[in-house]
Enzyme design. Structure first.
Site, short mmCIF file in Angstrom:
data_model
loop_
_atom_site.label_atom_id
_atom_site.label_comp_id
_atom_site.label_asym_id
_atom_site.label_seq_id
_atom_site.Cartn_x
_atom_site.Cartn_y
_atom_site.Cartn_z
CD GLN A 136 -2.61 1.68 0.42
OE1 GLN A 136 -3.13 0.81 -0.27
NE2 GLN A 136 -2.87 2.96 0.23
CB CYS A 137 2.63 2.83 -2.69
SG CYS A 137 3.64 1.35 -2.93
CD GLN A 138 -3.83 7.39 -1.37
OE1 GLN A 138 -4.54 6.58 -0.79
NE2 GLN A 138 -4.32 8.31 -2.16
N PRO A 167 -6.00 -0.72 6.17
CG PRO A 167 -4.34 0.93 6.15
CD PRO A 167 -4.62 -0.48 5.72
N GLY A 214 -10.83 1.35 0.61
CA GLY A 214 -10.36 0.83 -0.65
C GLY A 214 -9.21 1.66 -1.17
CG HIS A 233 -14.62 6.11 -3.12
ND1 HIS A 233 -14.80 7.07 -2.15
CD2 HIS A 233 -13.29 6.12 -3.39
CE1 HIS A 233 -13.64 7.63 -1.87
NE2 HIS A 233 -12.70 7.06 -2.61
CD GLU A 234 -11.38 3.23 -3.36
OE1 GLU A 234 -10.46 3.73 -4.06
OE2 GLU A 234 -11.68 3.64 -2.23
CE1 TYR A 254 -11.51 10.36 -0.67
CE2 TYR A 254 -10.48 10.81 1.45
CZ TYR A 254 -10.51 10.12 0.24
OH TYR A 254 -9.53 9.21 -0.05
#
Length: 635
Positions: free
Chosen positions: A207-209, A342, A345, A371-372, A437
């Protein structure tokens, strides 16, 4: 995100999708680098300035060089929880020989060797600068002319990188944040131990973000740079990546002869930013959920996941294509991850990574998929088209509650409550919340109402077409809006006269829109009846109310969520015996929908209901989604 006006409401620097002009696999003009490296935990730190032009959260000099292609060659070693391999970057000079160094982002990587055009250049890892890592500085003997191409010679020595975070059988991380909770996690245990879910027996994912790609490989870790990718991943278990599968080779024994691996190859010809780099491998099964979609998860969970997603996924794709333009990534798939994930998505291309909390057995949480999926164009364009305007307002009201909670958490004057945040010197993970958001969504909703929906709907495809394959910031968005409406005198004046500085930079709440409350009024009315109940007799109160299961018959799960949120806001906490009755009559204590049951547990915790203590502990032990962990822990 959850309504038509959410283009991509992280309106500070963020990637527009699809990201970057498609490139073929042929060699492009540029500068090729090859890296071989080990993991390290260097503790040296210093204060340093960041000189990149737009993004304050990268140490790379991407204004001198830009990555155009990346090749990731990894072998997944489950026994030692690591990756073996090398990464090749192709960089193109964007100045006329002005730079004498190349700077790349790394974090806790021990660089073993660097090859530049077949030679060994002078290089060093600069002292660590928290929270951004250690810049890899590669010295050039001479500057590189604009667009110049330099060939490389790729080394073949066996090298290792990326020690993974340790997680228990539930997928819950037991290590520090420095072990990259958000970048790489491994769930590993012996096969004879019964697991909560089959995918956790052996699984690896990244998970890179927001800025964690640098903890997996050296890169220009910024959404302002986009690269095509080739993935060549050896693993003893099935592999998925943010690219299209091109080949799966026959099993080969590893060098120690202890296990067999296959080479899984993927190609991503649409350039993407580093935060969308994603791989996953494990005991994973797949099932079709549409003509161009599959769901992947543990073998024991696959049927439930298939049922949950098969009714809506293709419909979501078609609606988004109708609003904007055809889907650019060929296939859209969903990988349902272990509970430690965590987020709700992650919009990785080709394979969305999703929390298992969306598999609730009632198809009430598939909006996460919408959403994703919508990130494939940018924010959310889908739900209003499918469900109608009342549902859009209903979703917006839920979002406003989330915005209120986040502003309360930070404080109304906090920097992180602004729409555009000053992130220089700050960790983007610390700023993560619902604010960009929901506040961004409110701003776009305001703009739609300001100029009219008909005009706004014409702007949407223009916006996406203009920034297709590009990145933009908030000022680009404003400029594009004014350009589009330049010939519309009325709309142009309304937009130009808008107090942009207040919307962009003021902390705290934005002006609250006037929402259609038709779907929430019944929820509020029921909550008011519970608040007016006689705690002793559970009778009387407003309209001589007596609770019964029929009170919520026909409700959606989100309506139950709104009802419980209202109960949580009561000035006087309900007595615990009243909460017990609520749980049993409405079946809240047995709900499989985490959105519902987590809120009911919070109501019970506030009242001191001992019956919810154990199930709450079990939920926290088996669910890593921050949305639920943070809210429950704050009670």
């Amino acid at each position: 995100m959850s309504r038509l006006t959410r283009l991509q409401s992280r309106v500070s620097l963020r990637s527009s999708s699809p990201a970057g002009l498609p490139l073929s696999c042929r060699r492009q003009q540029g500068l090729w680098l090859c890296f071989r490296y080990f993991n390290v935990n260097s503790k040296s730190q210093r204060i340093a300035s960041i000189t990149t032009p737009r993004d304050p959260n990268t140490l790379s000099n991407y204004h001198n060089f830009t990555t155009t292609h990346t090749v990731a060659n990894f072998t997944i070693d489950f026994d030692h929880k690591r990756l073996d391999g090398n990464v090749i970057l192709q960089l193109r000079s964007v100045t006329n020989a002005e730079a004498r160094d190349i700077l790349l982002d790394t974090s806790y990587l021990d660089i073993k060797e660097v090859k530049l055009d077949g030679s060994s250049p002078k290089w060093e890892l600069l002292p660590r600068l928290e929270p951004y890592g250690s810049a890899l500085k590669i010295s050039l003997e001479a500057g590189v002319e604009m667009e110049r191409s330099v060939e490389i010679d790729v080394g073949r020595r066996h090298l290792r990188t990326v020690a993974a975070a340790s997680v228990d059988k539930h997928g819950i991380d037991s290590s520090s944040n420095h072990q990259r909770v958000y970048s790489f996690a491994v769930a590993h245990s012996s096969a004879d131990v019964k697991q909560e879910a089959s995918i956790y027996v052996s699984a690896v994912l990244c998970q890179c973000q927001a800025i964690h790609a640098r903890s997996v490989f050296p890169c220009q870790d910024t959404p302002d740079v986009k690269s095509t990718f080739d993935f060549n991943i050896h693993s003893p278990l099935p592999v998925f990546a943010s690219g299209l599968s091109t080949a799966i080779e026959a099993p080969q024994p590893d060098k120690d002869g202890q296990s067999e691996t296959r080479l899984y190859s993927f190609k991503q010809d649409v350039p993407i930013p580093s935060y969308l780099f994603a791989i996953a491998s494990g005991d994973i099964a797949t099932a079709s959920i549409g003509p161009r979609s599959v769901v992947a998860t543990g073998p024991e969970e696959i049927e439930a996941a298939k049922w949950e997603l098969e009714a809506d996924t293709e419909r979501f794709i078609q609606v988004a294509e109708k609003i904007v333009y055809p889907y650019a990534w060929t296939t859209y798939n969903v990988l349902v991850l272990p509970p430690s994930f965590p987020f709700g998505g992650m919009e990785n291309p080709v394979f969305t990574f999703a929390t298992p909390t969306i598999i609730s057995g009632d198809r009430e949480n598939v909006d996460v998929v919408a959403h994703e999926l919508a990130h494939s164009w940018s924010g959310n364009l889908i739900l209003a088209e499918i469900h109608g305007e009342p549902y859009r307002s209903f979703s917006a009201i839920i979002g406003w509650k989330a915005l209120s909670d986040s502003i309360t958490h930070f404080g109304s004057d906090h920097e992180f409550t602004k729409l555009i945040i000053a992130l220089k010197g700050k960790d983007p993970d610390d700023a993560f919340s619902s604010i960009p958001y929901e506040k961004g969504s409110t701003f776009l909703y305001y703009l739609e109402n300001l100029i009219g929906k008909e005009r706004w709907d014409k702007f949407i495809p223009y916006y996406f077409t203009t920034y297709k394959y590009k990145s933009l910031d908030s000022y680009d968005f404003k400029s594009t809006l004014l350009t589009f409406f330049a010939s519309d005198t009325r709309a142009f004046k309304l937009i130009n006269d808008l107090d942009w500085d207040t919307w962009f930079y003021a902390p705290g709440f934005p002006p609250k829109p006037k929402f259609d409350t038709s779907l929430v009024d019944v929820c509020y009315a029921l909550a008011d009846k519970w608040e007016s109940l006689n705690a002793e007799t559970l009778e009387g109160g407003k309209d001589r109310f007596s609770p019964k299961q029929e009170d919520i018959t026909g409700w959606t799960a989100n309506q139950v969520v709104v009802f419980l949120e209202r109960v949580l806001d009561f000035k006087r906490t309900l007595p615990k015996h009243v909460v017990k009755v609520m749980g049993k009559i409405y079946g809240l204590d047995k709900s499989k929908n985490v959105e519902v049951v987590s809120r009911y547990f919070r109501v019970g915790l506030k009242s001191g209901d001992e019956d919810v203590y154990q199930p709450t502990a079990e939920l926290l032990a088996t669910t890593g989604r921050m949305k639920f962990v943070r809210s429950i822990s704050s009670v």
